[in-house]
Write a protein that holds these residues in place. Structure first.
Motif, PDB file in Angstrom:
ATOM      1  N   THR A 160     -12.861 -23.344  12.594  1.00 33.48           N
ATOM      2  CA  THR A 160     -12.005 -23.659  13.739  1.00 33.48           C
ATOM      3  C   THR A 160     -11.940 -22.423  14.623  1.00 33.48           C
ATOM      4  N   ASN A 161     -12.123 -22.620  15.904  1.00 27.13           N
ATOM      5  CA  ASN A 161     -11.975 -21.487  16.815  1.00 27.13           C
ATOM      6  C   ASN A 161     -10.634 -21.615  17.528  1.00 27.13           C
ATOM      7  N   TRP A 162      -9.757 -20.717  17.173  1.00 24.45           N
ATOM      8  CA  TRP A 162      -8.468 -20.731  17.852  1.00 24.45           C
ATOM      9  C   TRP A 162      -8.620 -20.226  19.272  1.00 24.45           C
ATOM     10  N   TYR A 163      -7.717 -20.639  20.111  1.00 17.49           N
ATOM     11  CA  TYR A 163      -7.560 -20.102  21.477  1.00 17.49           C
ATOM     12  C   TYR A 163      -8.667 -20.517  22.432  1.00 17.49           C
ATOM     13  N   LEU A 167     -15.624 -21.810  22.383  1.00 20.59           N
ATOM     14  CA  LEU A 167     -16.152 -20.452  22.560  1.00 20.59           C
ATOM     15  C   LEU A 167     -16.802 -20.274  23.935  1.00 20.59           C
ATOM     16  N   ASP A 304     -13.975  -2.160  17.397  1.00 18.58           N
ATOM     17  CA  ASP A 304     -14.305  -2.088  15.977  1.00 18.58           C
ATOM     18  C   ASP A 304     -15.729  -1.619  15.723  1.00 18.58           C
ATOM     19  N   LYS A 332      -3.564 -16.822  24.106  1.00 19.27           N
ATOM     20  CA  LYS A 332      -2.904 -16.862  22.803  1.00 19.27           C
ATOM     21  C   LYS A 332      -1.409 -17.077  22.883  1.00 19.27           C
TER      22      LYS A 332
ATOM     23  N   THR C  56     -15.655  -6.203  10.690  1.00 16.88           N
ATOM     24  CA  THR C  56     -14.665  -6.926  11.464  1.00 16.88           C
ATOM     25  C   THR C  56     -13.441  -7.164  10.600  1.00 16.88           C
ATOM     26  N   ARG C  57     -12.291  -7.002  11.239  1.00 16.01           N
ATOM     27  CA  ARG C  57     -11.062  -7.185  10.470  1.00 16.01           C
ATOM     28  C   ARG C  57     -10.694  -8.664  10.406  1.00 16.01           C
ATOM     29  N   MET C  97      -3.466 -12.189  14.568  1.00 14.33           N
ATOM     30  CA  MET C  97      -4.481 -12.752  15.456  1.00 14.33           C
ATOM     31  C   MET C  97      -4.105 -12.533  16.915  1.00 14.33           C
ATOM     32  N   GLY C 100      -4.830  -9.080  18.075  1.00 17.39           N
ATOM     33  CA  GLY C 100      -6.203  -8.630  17.867  1.00 17.39           C
ATOM     34  C   GLY C 100      -6.381  -7.740  16.663  1.00 17.39           C
ATOM     35  N   ARG C 103      -9.575 -10.579  13.660  1.00 17.04           N
ATOM     36  CA  ARG C 103     -10.444 -11.381  14.516  1.00 17.04           C
ATOM     37  C   ARG C 103     -10.799 -12.715  13.854  1.00 17.04           C
ATOM     38  N   ILE C 105      -9.550 -15.631  10.301  1.00 20.00           N
ATOM     39  CA  ILE C 105      -8.782 -15.902   9.091  1.00 20.00           C
ATOM     40  C   ILE C 105      -9.667 -16.748   8.186  1.00 20.00           C
ATOM     41  N   THR C 128     -11.432 -18.539  13.708  1.00 19.65           N
ATOM     42  CA  THR C 128     -11.877 -17.354  14.453  1.00 19.65           C
ATOM     43  C   THR C 128     -11.011 -17.145  15.676  1.00 19.65           C
ATOM     44  N   ASP C 129     -11.077 -15.936  16.194  1.00 22.18           N
ATOM     45  CA  ASP C 129     -10.379 -15.604  17.443  1.00 22.18           C
ATOM     46  C   ASP C 129     -11.327 -15.910  18.591  1.00 22.18           C
ATOM     47  N   ALA C 136     -16.277 -14.070  17.432  1.00 24.24           N
ATOM     48  CA  ALA C 136     -15.932 -15.327  16.773  1.00 24.24           C
ATOM     49  C   ALA C 136     -17.160 -15.926  16.091  1.00 24.24           C
TER      50      ALA C 136
END
Lengths: 366, 571, 379
Positions: A160-163, A167, A304, A332, C56-57, C97, C100, C103, C105, C128-129, C136
């Motif tokens: 699932t892609n949130w927000y 994409l 990162d 968000k 990636t976190r 999330m 940030g 990125r 869960i 994903t974010d 993502a």
């Protein structure tokens, strides 16, 4: 107050009436809106793909057709030989070349795992990597259709892609552009102000008037603040109405955050301006400041990914915090507490840069 | 008369839709002569010189240098543009070398030619110094040397005297005199009218039109017998000048130290006031010019009439007590002492870089003194700088207005910056606009105003808040004599109302308006006194009769150098 | 007319070039643009901009207490691709999330262990974010990859062999098998450096001659405009090559970018690109005569296109058609692939030569324009 008002009115007129600053005001924002919004995508679309099909079977043809049908691929070109493949990749006429081996169809028909090779142009490793992912998805998807039960026992995952469910890259670009455009306006306009007065000889005139240093500086803060807010607002509206990016947060959080961010930038711009003798130097200075500001913000590439010591440096970059805020507020529904978490470092940076600018301004008055 | 080295006939040059920069101007430069091209800024001098150098072409008219189009005669033209055309990051010798090679000076002759030029310009000691590090006078000499690197037949000098102190200017004239002897035709353009008198032939330009051509004496002859110098009324000379200028018999008048110099209308009679002495004075080129422009302005300043009267006070309005400023180990100004009482004009004179601007800037709060104190209108510069700034009006060289703002916006800004209330501001601006005749210019950008209006606007902005003290930094360089007189009429009027004025200048005319001047040289005050006293002192030193302010300036500096030299020898 | 009045006198040209050389050495802003700025850019593109996702976190929500669930969780924690924060419930994860700090869960659902026992494990959830689409995609792919490897190791499914997908692709990345973005960003930034020197610096130095009045003095001497232009082109051409050499050395020795082509090819490519770059710089300064305006125009017409529209970072084929058409007019579009090829692939002349030819063509066009704009006149 009268002095301050006069100073502010003068500064606003100076920005609006000077043809040079009008260029800085109008051209970069428009160019950026259109070129940045469409050009700065790290997604891959319209890629050129080549195929060397040694199998020639039905499954191979079906796989090729599915690739051809992908929105990420422009054309699929059939190749006749290894040599042609090497030429297509070397000459960059194809980003990827699919090599379907002779036994491919036999393996698929027999239910054995079938593997096709893909040669990608590593000179463009980022695009190549993304395209490889798309091609892999197509192949795996086709395989799953052929043999749906095979994988069930091994488990699966549900993505699932949130927000930003699809994409869509532009949902990332446009909110970030607000941060970028505001920095260009904030730095370019601010850095010119003091340098221009020095060059025109009006600086002394200001200094002998009863205007206090803080009044002069406050007067110079206002125009970039207004221009930045205006640009930010236009971009925000364009993002929603023209590009359909949702704005899920609160405007009451957006504007204060924009304000604090602008102050931090103006502090930087003012530092450059106070240090420069001519508009020319101010231009170079603001260029030198803008480049790292944007590249270290997390816009060009995720923070990162940077080496650890450089990640520490990014904490000093105001754009880093504002980028999180705009992305949060757009996509968000970022709550006040989270905005505040990014806002206080930003406020701290603003205090430091503005104080440093005021100090340098005083020091360079003579 | 020998064949002219350059000739221009009926030149018309227009930029865009403006009035022509040159309107039917003809000129010829004879070999072995200095031809003066004289006129205020914007007269068209630079345009004409550029046309002669082949850098511009006129819309109508013919130009010939040595009988050829100027573009074909580049080998024979030496040209020094206004900013001397030097590469500031090259050394003196490198600049000479560059121009030598560009002008095709054979390598074999180079050493001799450079030695001669460096000796001629007295730059031998500085040959390894970067041009950017030279003083204004030395840059000018180097510019001249570069223009002379291959002895030209025509030498074009575009305002070589601008920004250069009288001593360097005098040296330059001496050099040009030598060139004349070699048969070079020199065209010298200048805004300083006193330089015109040193030329063999003069072309007087104003707003693109040729007003006069001929020997300078021919112009001064027109006003001969009409110039009188009136003295003997002590401190009241400003009021007397005002009254005299309002009289229909008087065409023009200026203050010369303690006396007043008047130009009478033809056939007019003027009776000096009782107990004043009138004696005929030598006519000057400037008198002729002013007459051609139709005379100077009237004597009463409407600006001053409406100005408040500054309250009487015995305390000095401007005071410097041991002001010293050091930059690193370089002392820019050392131990400056002077006091200016209410209603007086005090002048700071000196060559460029001598320390007069440093002193000026310390007094108006732009520079913090390293030691010593100063006060303006009783406000100590260290403890009450804001008060000091509020009580002074400031007008700088080049009229530092906001060029992109309209006249109205400039006035509004300065009214606000000086803390005038809305009503005060409205009143002050209305008055300034009416008195200085600015109403038709209100919407125009200050940058696009004609020079005269710029000067008026700068003055208006400086006095909106009716300050008791005015600071003027080279207020009238480059403007025509009528505008300069108009400006000084206002200043004189304001001084009569009790305003105190501090002025820096190297225009000797302006020095004459001062009640007292101090001459600053190499960071120290070498002489202070009334202009007359300084002239008298210089007269005694140099043995000259009736010396000008410029003579005084040079004599005093030379005297100082001599003393310093003997002290060094003694030590 | 004497011989020296000829349009071109090598001695005068040499004198002008010597002068230019001295100015380059003595002027701090030249030094800044030619050497300091390139170092900063190279440094930023070498370190700051990296498209290689490293760690990636993500947040890991383990709702199941079974041994299998813990085993999978450990697999995530041990993965080199992720930096994992383990939590018990979803609620606190949302905050991570939003700002940030995470990125993605990964949720291992309740009953996961039971499912594994029964041979039908429930799907794990990967969130994903989406606000950072590339990251993502990375999270989705690699999180699934970790799960697959774990499943394989655990021997889930009918047989280990059958765990392979029915159809798979095995990608091979030529020239850059390690997929280091630095390998194409660092050579690409050399294009930016050459643009800065060739266009921005050249525009500035000519505009400076106008501003300081030295242009006027030059025009009054017998030099020809061809000499003047050559005296600007030659030193800055050499300066740009020197700076390019410095950048190449740093790219190879500091950033470890391979250099598989020949120096000759690199020189040919750089020289070809400098023609339009210098030509544009001269054209800008001849038309504006003001340093500030010249720098603004150089920024808009040279720097930004080189940065955005050359394929340096952003793939040209992904742009919409109108912008793709514009890129054909950007000389750097032909430089970037040539540079990347000569660094990573070698002297592949089939690609390099047509690009060189196009750049030279643009060069002639810009030089023609600047010759027309540089007239010996102040009108």
């Amino acid at each position: 107050m009268r002095r301050l008002r006069a100073m502010i009115v003068k500064e606003i007129w100076a920005v609006l009436r000077d043809p040079k600053s009008r260029i800085v005001l109008v051209l970069p924002p428009l160019l950026q809106l259109f070129i940045f919004a469409f050009a700065t995508t790290l997604d891959v679309r319209n890629a050129e793909v080549a195929v060397l099909d040694r199998s020639g079977g039905a499954h191979a043809v079906e796989l090729i057709q599915r690739i051809e049908g992908s929105p990420n691929v422009a054309h699929v070109r059939r190749l006749g030989s290894e040599a042609a493949l090497a030429e297509a990749i070397d000459g960059q006429t194809a980003l990827a070349a699919l090599v379907i081996p002779e036994g491919f169809d036999r393996d698929v028909a027999a239910g054995r795992p079938a593997t096709a090779g893909v040669v990608l142009d590593g000179r463009r490793s980022n695009a190549a990597q993304i395209l490889a992912g798309y091609l892999q998805q197509i192949a795996v998807g086709y395989g799953a259709e052929l043999k749906p039960q095979a994988l069930a026992a091994a488990g699966a995952s549900q993505v699932t892609n949130w927000y930003n469910p699809d994409l869509d890259y532009i949902w990332f670009t446009l909110p970030s552009l607000i941060a970028i455009i505001v920095s260009v306006a904030g730095l370019a306009i601010t850095s010119q102000t003091v340098a221009r007065e020095r060059e025109l000889g009006t600086f002394d005139q200001l200094m002998v008037s009863p205007l206090r240093v803080h009044e002069i500086l406050l007067g110079k803060v206002v125009p970039p603040l207004l221009v930045g807010t205006l640009n930010g607002t236009i971009y925000m509206i364009a993002a929603r109405l023209v590009f359909g990016v949702p704005f899920t947060g609160s405007l009451f959080l957006f504007y204060p955050a924009l304000f604090v961010y602008m102050l931090a930038l103006i502090g930087v711009g003012m530092l450059v301006s106070a240090a420069s003798q001519t508009q020319q130097q101010a231009f170079l200075g603001s260029f030198l400041a803008t480049t790292p500001l944007i590249l270290l913000s997390g816009y060009a590439s995720p923070i990162d990914n940077m080496p650890g010591w450089l990640q520490v440096v990014t904490y000093a970059d105001p754009a880093r915090y504002f980028l999180v805020i705009v992305q949060g507020l757009f996509l968000k529904a970022m709550p006040a507490s989270a905005v505040f978490g990014q806002l206080w470092p930003l406020a701290l940076i603003a205090c430091v840069t503005l104080t440093a600018a005021a100090w340098l301004f005083r020091a360079r008055m003579e | 008369m020998a064949e002219p080295v350059a000739r221009a006939e009926a030149i018309l040059k227009r930029f865009g839709a403006d009035a022509p920069a040159l309107d039917g101007v003809s000129l010829s430069v004879a070999p072995g002569e200095v031809t003066g091209l004289v006129g205020p800024d914007g007269a068209g001098k630079t345009t004409l010189i550029r046309i002669l150098a082949g850098l511009m072409s006129p819309q109508a008219g013919t130009v010939a240098v040595l009988g050829r189009p100027p573009g074909d005669a580049r080998d024979s033209i030496g040209y020094m543009p206004q900013r001397f055309g030097l590469y500031e990051d090259l050394t003196v010798l490198e600049n000479l070398n560059l121009y030598g090679e560009l002008r095709g000076l054979p390598a074999s002759e180079r050493a001799a030619a450079f030695r001669r030029l460096l000796e001629f310009t007295d730059l031998s000691r500085f040959e390894a110094r970067l041009a950017g590090k030279l003083s204004g006078g030395m840059k000018q000499k180097l510019g001249l040397a570069c223009a002379l690197v291959r002895t030209p037949k025509l030498l074009l000098l575009d305002e070589p005297g601008v920004g250069v102190d009288p001593i360097s200017r005098r040296e330059l004239w001496a050099m040009v005199g030598d060139l004349k002897a070699e048969g070079i035709g020199v065209l010298w353009s200048t805004a300083y009218l006193d330089e015109a008198e040193k030329c063999d032939t003069v072309y007087l330009l104003n707003q693109g039109k040729l007003l006069f051509e001929g020997a300078p004496g021919a112009l001064t002859a027109r006003v001969a017998d009409r110039v009188v110098s009136i003295s003997g009324f002590g401190e009241r000379r400003r009021r007397f000048l005002t009254e005299a200028l309002d009289s229909p018999a008087i065409l023009d008048g200026t203050i010369q130290g303690r006396s007043v110099r008047l130009l009478l209308r033809p056939d007019a009679r003027f009776d000096p006031p009782p107990n004043a002495r009138a004696e005929p004075a030598a006519p000057r080129f400037e008198d002729g010019f002013v007459e051609m422009l139709g005379g100077g302005p009237k004597g009463t300043s409407r600006l001053a009439e409406r100005y408040r009267t500054i309250p009487e006070s015995d305390a000095p309005m401007i005071e410097a007590r041991g002001l010293t400023r050091r930059f690193g180990d370089f002392t820019a100004a050392k131990d400056m002492h002077f006091q200016v009482p209410r209603g007086r004009i005090f002048g700071l004179l000196g060559p460029n870089g001598a320390g007069k601007s440093t002193t000026f800037k310390m007094l108006c709060g732009l520079l913090t003194p390293t030691s010593g104190t100063g006060a303006v209108a009783g406000h100590d510069l260290r403890t009450a700088a804001a008060g000091a700034r509020a009580s002074l009006g400031y007008m700088a060289q080049k009229f530092s207005l906001y060029g992109d703002l309209s006249v109205r916006q400039n006035l509004d800004f300065f009214a606000g910056a000086y803390d005038l209330s809305r009503a005060e501001a409205a009143r002050a601006i209305e008055a300034a606009v009416e008195v200085l005749d600015l109403e038709h210019q209100l919407g125009r950008n200050a940058g696009s105003l004609p020079l005269g209006f710029k000067q008026r606007l700068a003055l208006a902005c400086a006095v909106l808040h009716e300050p008791p003290v005015l600071f003027l930094d080279e207020p009238t360089s480059g403007v025509d004599p009528v505008m300069r007189r108009e400006f000084w009429t206002h200043i004189n009027g304001l001084v009569e109302k009790g305003v105190t004025v501090l002025v820096t200048t190297h225009f000797m005319d302006e020095a004459e308006y001062c009640d007292e001047v101090t001459l600053i040289y190499r960071a120290v005050q070498i002489a202070t006194g009334t202009p007359d006293a300084l002239k008298a002192k210089a007269g005694a030193l140099a043995g000259a009769e009736d010396p000008t302010m410029e003579d005084a300036f040079i004599a005093l500096i030379e005297e100082h150098d001599r003393e310093a030299g003997t002290q060094r020898e003694a030590a | 007319m004497s011989a020296r009045d000829a349009a071109f006198d090598p001695r005068r040209l040499a004198a002008l070039i010597r002068k230019e050389g001295r100015q380059i050495v003595r002027d701090p802003s030249t030094f800044l643009i030619a050497f300091v700025l390139p170092l900063i850019l190279l440094f930023l593109f070498g370190y700051a901009v990296s498209l290689d996702t490293s760690r990636t976190r993500i947040a890991l929500v383990v709702e199941d207490g079974s041994a299998s669930a813990l085993g999978l969780a450990a697999a995530y924690r041990n993965s080199p691709y992720f930096e994992v924060t383990t939590v018990r419930a979803m609620a606190p994860v949302r905050a991570l999330m939003v700002d940030g700090r995470a990125r993605g869960i990964v949720v291992i659902p309740e009953g996961f262990g039971e499912g594994v026992e029964r041979g039908r494990p429930p799907p794990i959830q990967i969130i994903t974010d989406g606000s950072q689409p590339n990251t993502a995609g990375f999270v989705a792919n690699y999180a699934e990859g970790v799960r697959q490897s774990w499943a394989l190791a655990e021997g889930l499914g009918p047989a280990a062999a059958a765990a392979d997908p029915p159809i798979a692709l095995s990608p091979r990345f030529w020239f850059n098998p390690g997929l280091r973005s630095r390998y194409f960003l660092v050579p690409g930034s050399i294009a930016i450096v050459m643009t800065m020197i060739g266009t921005l610096l050249t525009a500035l130095v000519v505009a400076r001659e106008w501003e300081r009045g030295t242009m006027e003095a030059m025009m009054a001497t017998p030099i020809s405009m061809a000499e003047f232009i050559a005296s600007k082109v030659i030193p800055y051409f050499l300066l740009a090559l020197a700076s390019m050499g410095l950048c190449t050395a740093i790219a190879v020795y500091v950033f470890g970018v391979p250099f598989r082509g020949s120096i000759l090819a690199l020189l040919a490519i750089a020289s070809a690109f400098l023609m339009p770059a210098l030509g544009l710089g001269l054209f800008i300064s001849a038309s504006t005569k003001n340093q500030f305006v010249a720098s603004q125009i150089a920024l808009l017409t040279a720097f930004l296109p080189t940065f955005l529209l050359s394929g340096f970072i952003f793939e040209i084929s992904s742009m919409p058609l109108p912008i793709r058409l514009i890129t054909y007019a950007v000389p750097a579009r032909y430089l970037i692939p040539s540079l990347q090829t000569v660094f990573l692939a070698g002297d592949y002349w089939g690609l390099i030569l047509p690009n060189i030819a196009t750049m030279v063509g643009f060069g002639f066009l810009f030089f023609f324009l600047s010759f027309r704009a540089t007239r010996r006149s102040l009108d």
